[in-house]
Enzyme design. Structure first.
Site, PDB file in Angstrom:
ATOM      1  N   ASP A 172      16.049 -32.434 -21.404  1.00  5.68           N
ATOM      2  CA  ASP A 172      15.242 -31.379 -20.333  1.00  5.68           C
ATOM      3  C   ASP A 172      13.780 -31.464 -21.997  1.00  5.68           C
ATOM      4  OD1 ASP A 172      16.123 -31.619 -18.002  1.00  5.68           O
ATOM      5  OD2 ASP A 172      17.046 -29.785 -17.731  1.00  5.68           O
ATOM      6  N   LYS A 177      25.199 -27.809 -14.659  1.00  2.56           N
ATOM      7  CA  LYS A 177      24.950 -28.144 -15.991  1.00  2.56           C
ATOM      8  C   LYS A 177      25.804 -27.961 -16.994  1.00  2.56           C
ATOM      9  CE  LYS A 177      19.795 -29.040 -15.829  1.00  2.56           C
ATOM     10  NZ  LYS A 177      18.650 -28.784 -16.325  1.00  2.56           N
TER      11      LYS A 177
HETATM   12  P1  NAP Z   1      18.173 -19.963 -15.802  1.00  5.32           P
HETATM   13  O1  NAP Z   1      18.926 -20.653 -16.405  1.00  5.32           O
HETATM   14  O2  NAP Z   1      19.146 -19.152 -14.207  1.00  5.32           O
HETATM   15  O3  NAP Z   1      17.244 -18.583 -15.373  1.00  5.32           O
HETATM   16  C1  NAP Z   1      16.344 -18.398 -15.343  1.00  5.32           C
HETATM   17  C2  NAP Z   1      15.496 -17.290 -16.657  1.00  5.32           C
HETATM   18  O4  NAP Z   1      14.544 -16.648 -14.773  1.00  5.32           O
HETATM   19  C3  NAP Z   1      16.754 -16.264 -16.473  1.00  5.32           C
HETATM   20  O5  NAP Z   1      15.334 -15.976 -17.803  1.00  5.32           O
HETATM   21  C4  NAP Z   1      16.159 -14.959 -15.523  1.00  5.32           C
HETATM   22  O6  NAP Z   1      15.403 -13.935 -15.676  1.00  5.32           O
HETATM   23  C5  NAP Z   1      14.693 -15.305 -15.075  1.00  5.32           C
HETATM   24  N1  NAP Z   1      14.716 -14.964 -14.231  1.00  5.32           N
HETATM   25  C6  NAP Z   1      15.195 -15.213 -12.686  1.00  5.32           C
HETATM   26  N2  NAP Z   1      14.693 -13.739 -11.802  1.00  5.32           N
HETATM   27  C7  NAP Z   1      13.968 -13.175 -12.363  1.00  5.32           C
HETATM   28  C8  NAP Z   1      12.603 -12.069 -11.498  1.00  5.32           C
HETATM   29  N3  NAP Z   1      13.033 -11.217 -10.869  1.00  5.32           N
HETATM   30  N4  NAP Z   1      11.908 -11.211 -13.273  1.00  5.32           N
HETATM   31  C9  NAP Z   1      12.210 -11.948 -14.176  1.00  5.32           C
HETATM   32  N5  NAP Z   1      13.227 -12.737 -15.079  1.00  5.32           N
HETATM   33  C10 NAP Z   1      13.536 -13.152 -14.028  1.00  5.32           C
HETATM   34  O7  NAP Z   1      16.678 -21.216 -14.479  1.00  5.32           O
HETATM   35  P2  NAP Z   1      16.996 -22.109 -15.412  1.00  5.32           P
HETATM   36  O8  NAP Z   1      17.863 -23.567 -15.320  1.00  5.32           O
HETATM   37  O9  NAP Z   1      16.804 -22.221 -16.675  1.00  5.32           O
HETATM   38  O10 NAP Z   1      15.668 -22.711 -14.917  1.00  5.32           O
HETATM   39  C11 NAP Z   1      14.376 -21.973 -14.618  1.00  5.32           C
HETATM   40  C12 NAP Z   1      13.235 -22.664 -13.774  1.00  5.32           C
HETATM   41  O11 NAP Z   1      12.928 -23.651 -14.642  1.00  5.32           O
HETATM   42  C13 NAP Z   1      13.432 -23.461 -12.683  1.00  5.32           C
HETATM   43  O12 NAP Z   1      12.436 -22.832 -11.551  1.00  5.32           O
HETATM   44  C14 NAP Z   1      13.110 -23.950 -12.919  1.00  5.32           C
HETATM   45  O13 NAP Z   1      13.318 -25.731 -11.985  1.00  5.32           O
HETATM   46  C15 NAP Z   1      13.019 -25.079 -13.430  1.00  5.32           C
HETATM   47  N6  NAP Z   1      12.649 -25.844 -14.647  1.00  5.32           N
HETATM   48  C16 NAP Z   1      11.852 -27.764 -13.983  1.00  5.32           C
HETATM   49  C17 NAP Z   1      12.146 -28.641 -15.210  1.00  5.32           C
HETATM   50  C18 NAP Z   1      11.351 -29.242 -15.465  1.00  5.32           C
HETATM   51  O14 NAP Z   1      11.440 -31.053 -15.673  1.00  5.32           O
HETATM   52  N7  NAP Z   1       9.911 -29.061 -15.021  1.00  5.32           N
HETATM   53  C19 NAP Z   1      13.421 -28.761 -15.662  1.00  5.32           C
HETATM   54  C20 NAP Z   1      14.655 -27.396 -15.120  1.00  5.32           C
HETATM   55  C21 NAP Z   1      14.036 -26.130 -15.046  1.00  5.32           C
HETATM   56  P3  NAP Z   1      17.416 -13.234 -16.923  1.00  5.32           P
HETATM   57  O15 NAP Z   1      18.631 -13.601 -17.535  1.00  5.32           O
HETATM   58  O16 NAP Z   1      16.760 -11.781 -17.012  1.00  5.32           O
HETATM   59  O17 NAP Z   1      18.132 -13.706 -15.292  1.00  5.32           O
END
Ligand code: NAP
Length: 277
Positions: free
Chosen positions: A107, A71
């Protein structure tokens, strides 16, 4: 409609991509409206993103969705990005206009549309806590601010990321701050809405990031995870009397917005929703 020489091609690039539900959702919608479009998943490795965008132009495709991990990287291969995508710093939808390859991000707008259209929730003036400070936190935060949220707090495991994301929205004229999740008890207790944007909750055995006792009756708890449909956080929030919702609505509406960009037709949202059991 059978594929023919005039069929318009859209798709999704990601790594991996085989789990994506978008092909099913869009192809059902094209069929429903009798549109001569087809949506194809493409597994593209990080080192090939630029080639994929070149290929998209060469093949005269109508557009693409972009998912993890491309992205941000994809932005450098586009002619322009929309103001939303620029503010979010990531692209999830690509389309062509006046021969230019343009990146947008649906999004955050999809999240807001799910809140309003599916749940009847108006965000203006509300106090919201976002758990997480990644790509989806930024997209949702940006849309919440545009929709007049009253107060916005980002709470993240890595505190510096929460502070940085809050800092980047400071100029948008609302009360916004970043802090660690472990320090978020008072903010969570006072919020109208708590949104989980972390990936924690997808896997069995994932822990709860917050103490469920911090959640109050009548708060709204939104987990953008849709698989499983009810995460541990949603189960705990429900038990506390909160109103809960999962990420399926956001998934459908971000897709519906992309559909509308590519086809110019209103998306058949209920048909798209029926794809999911
Ligand atoms: P991302 O940019 O990789 O961000 C991940 C987030 O999760 C960060 O804040 C990270 O914290 C936190 N995290 C990861 N492992 C962790 C742990 N063990 N303990 C605490 N915090 C943790 O991911 P993203 O693109 O935002 O996506 C996140 C989620 O949203 C995914 O599950 C994805 O499938 C979902 N999503 C859903 C939709 C929908 O349409 N419903 C759309 C987009 C995404 P740190 O900064 O500390 O690493």
């Amino acid at each position: 409609m059978p594929i023919n020489g005039q069929t318009k091609v859209v798709g999704i690039i990601g790594d991996p991509v085989k789990h994506s539900l978008s092909p099913q959702m869009h192809n059902v919608a094209f069929k429903h409206l009798n549109l001569d479009f087809v949506y194809i998943p493409f597994h593209v490795k990080p080192e090939s993103v630029g080639e994929a965008i070149k290929g998209m132009r060469a093949l005269a495709m109508v557009g693409l969705n972009v998912t993890v991990p491309h992205k941000i990287e994809v932005m450098k291969y586009l002619d322009e990005v929309s103001p939303d995508a620029k503010a979010i710093g990531a692209v999830n939808t690509i389309f062509f206009k006046d021969n230019k390859c343009i990146g947008d991000n649906t999004d955050g707008r999809g999240f807001i549309r799910a809140l309003i259209e599916d749940e009847g929730i108006i965000i203006a003036g509300k106090s919201v806590v976002i758990l997480g400070a990644g790509g989806s936190a930024r997209a949702i935060g940006h849309s919440l601010i545009k929709d007049g949220v009253g107060r916005l707090i980002f709470c993240n495991r890595t505190v510096s990321k929460a502070e940085s994301i809050a800092g980047s929205f400071q100029s948008m004229g609302i009360s916004v701050a970043g802090m660690g999740i472990i320090d978020s008890r008072d903010e969570i207790a006072q919020a109208d809405m708590i949104i989980n944007t972390t990936s924690i909750g997808m896997k069995q055995g994932d822990p709860l990031l917050i103490n469920p006792e911090w959640i109050r009756k009548r708060q709204i708890v939104y987990d953008i995870i849709y698989s499983p449909p009810e995460t541990l956080l949603l189960q705990a929030a429900k038990a506390r009397g909160a109103r809960v919702m999962n990420g399926l609505g956001m998934l459908i509406h971000q897709g519906a917005l992309a559909f509308e960009i590519w086809t110019g037709c209103p998306a058949p949202v209920e048909v798209m929703r029926n794809v999911f059991p």
